[in-house]
Design a protein around this motif. Structure first.
Motif, PDB file in Angstrom:
ATOM      1  N   GLY A   7       0.815  -1.208   0.000  1.00 19.47           N
ATOM      2  CA  GLY A   7       0.000   0.000   0.000  1.00 19.47           C
ATOM      3  C   GLY A   7       0.847   1.255   0.000  1.00 19.47           C
ATOM      4  N   LEU A  10       1.695   1.736  -3.503  1.00 14.86           N
ATOM      5  CA  LEU A  10       0.528   2.171  -4.276  1.00 14.86           C
ATOM      6  C   LEU A  10       0.252   3.654  -4.073  1.00 14.86           C
ATOM      7  N   GLY A  11       0.504   4.145  -2.875  1.00 16.16           N
ATOM      8  CA  GLY A  11       0.274   5.561  -2.584  1.00 16.16           C
ATOM      9  C   GLY A  11       1.104   6.496  -3.440  1.00 16.16           C
ATOM     10  N   ALA A  14      -0.458   8.745  -6.060  1.00 15.43           N
ATOM     11  CA  ALA A  14      -1.158   9.984  -5.724  1.00 15.43           C
ATOM     12  C   ALA A  14      -0.717  11.126  -6.634  1.00 15.43           C
ATOM     13  N   ALA A  20      -4.854   5.436  -9.895  1.00 16.88           N
ATOM     14  CA  ALA A  20      -4.982   4.571  -8.713  1.00 16.88           C
ATOM     15  C   ALA A  20      -6.426   4.127  -8.491  1.00 16.88           C
ATOM     16  N   VAL A  24      -7.682   1.029  -6.006  1.00 17.66           N
ATOM     17  CA  VAL A  24      -8.431   1.344  -4.786  1.00 17.66           C
ATOM     18  C   VAL A  24      -9.747   0.563  -4.766  1.00 17.66           C
ATOM     19  N   ALA A  35      -3.493  -2.465   3.154  1.00 21.27           N
ATOM     20  CA  ALA A  35      -2.936  -1.898   1.922  1.00 21.27           C
ATOM     21  C   ALA A  35      -3.498  -0.498   1.680  1.00 21.27           C
ATOM     22  N   LEU A  36      -4.778  -0.327   1.924  1.00 24.69           N
ATOM     23  CA  LEU A  36      -5.389   0.994   1.760  1.00 24.69           C
ATOM     24  C   LEU A  36      -4.820   1.990   2.763  1.00 24.69           C
ATOM     25  N   ALA A  39      -1.453   3.044   1.496  1.00 23.82           N
ATOM     26  CA  ALA A  39      -1.615   3.964   0.362  1.00 23.82           C
ATOM     27  C   ALA A  39      -2.027   5.352   0.847  1.00 23.82           C
ATOM     28  N   THR A  42       1.096   7.216   2.256  1.00 25.43           N
ATOM     29  CA  THR A  42       1.990   7.739   1.221  1.00 25.43           C
ATOM     30  C   THR A  42       1.334   8.890   0.460  1.00 25.43           C
ATOM     31  N   ALA A  43       0.048   8.744   0.131  1.00 30.68           N
ATOM     32  CA  ALA A  43      -0.661   9.813  -0.576  1.00 30.68           C
ATOM     33  C   ALA A  43      -0.693  11.075   0.292  1.00 30.68           C
TER      34      ALA A  43
END
Length: 188
Positions: A7, A10-11, A14, A20, A24, A35-36, A39, A42-43
């Motif tokens: 995650g 994945l972020g 952003a 993404a 999501v 994971a969310l 993310a 990081t976002a």
């Protein structure tokens, strides 16, 4: 088995949040909350960095963000460079009706996202299995097409699902009688 770390990676999307969207939807439907959370961290860090280093640019972006869907309709933008379902809908329906293009475009985003969510609601989270890999490949592709803005250069990300499918083509442990090669579930 490292959802939070995945995650965090994945972020990084952003920077282009529309790309993404598909992931999501998949993670929400599969109930992969760690994971969310990664993310989101990081976002949030990207946003904080942007507001710290470029506060005026971030304020301008926040002001212009509601108009991003209309970006595709500008006279100086070449719509042939837009590969999303939304872009296709506006290209097809705007000459008839601007409102129809908008409604069909939004409906395409919602329909594709719901199809992805439905698939992952029912697919066991078993990375590395044939079913999971091919479902993920199809879901990545559909998530990209469901993105409101999929520019020509963003479409290179479609090489990721292609690479997943190609990896299964060369597998010696998969027999032709096991299942059709592209059996990625109802989405594919």
């Amino acid at each position: 088995e490292r959802d939070f770390v995945a995650g965090l990676g994945l972020g990084l999307l952003a920077v282009k949040p529309q790309l993404a969207l598909g992931m999501v939807v998949i993670l929400c439907a599969a109930r992969r909350w760690q994971a969310l959370a990664g993310a989101a961290i990081t976002a949030g860090a990207w946003l904080a960095l942007g507001w710290t280093l470029l506060p005026d640019a971030m304020a301008d972006y926040a002001e212009l963000a509601p108009e991003l869907f209309e970006f595709l309709r500008r006279d100086d933008y070449y719509t042939w460079g837009q590969l999303s379902a939304y872009g296709f809908a506006t290209l097809l329906f705007d000459p008839i009706s601007h409102a129809a293009g908008t409604v069909v475009g939004y409906a395409a985003i919602v329909a594709l996202s719901l199809a992805n969510a439905w698939t992952w609601w029912r697919t066991p989270w078993t990375p590395g299995t044939r079913r999971w890999d091919l479902t993920m490949a199809s879901s990545i592709a559909i998530g990209l097409v469901a993105s409101p803005h999929l520019f020509l250069y963003d479409a290179s990300l479609l090489l990721l699902p292609l690479a997943i499918v190609v990896a299964w083509l060369g597998r010696a442990d998969v027999k032709a009688t096991d299942a059709p090669l592209l059996d990625g579930g109802p989405v594919l």
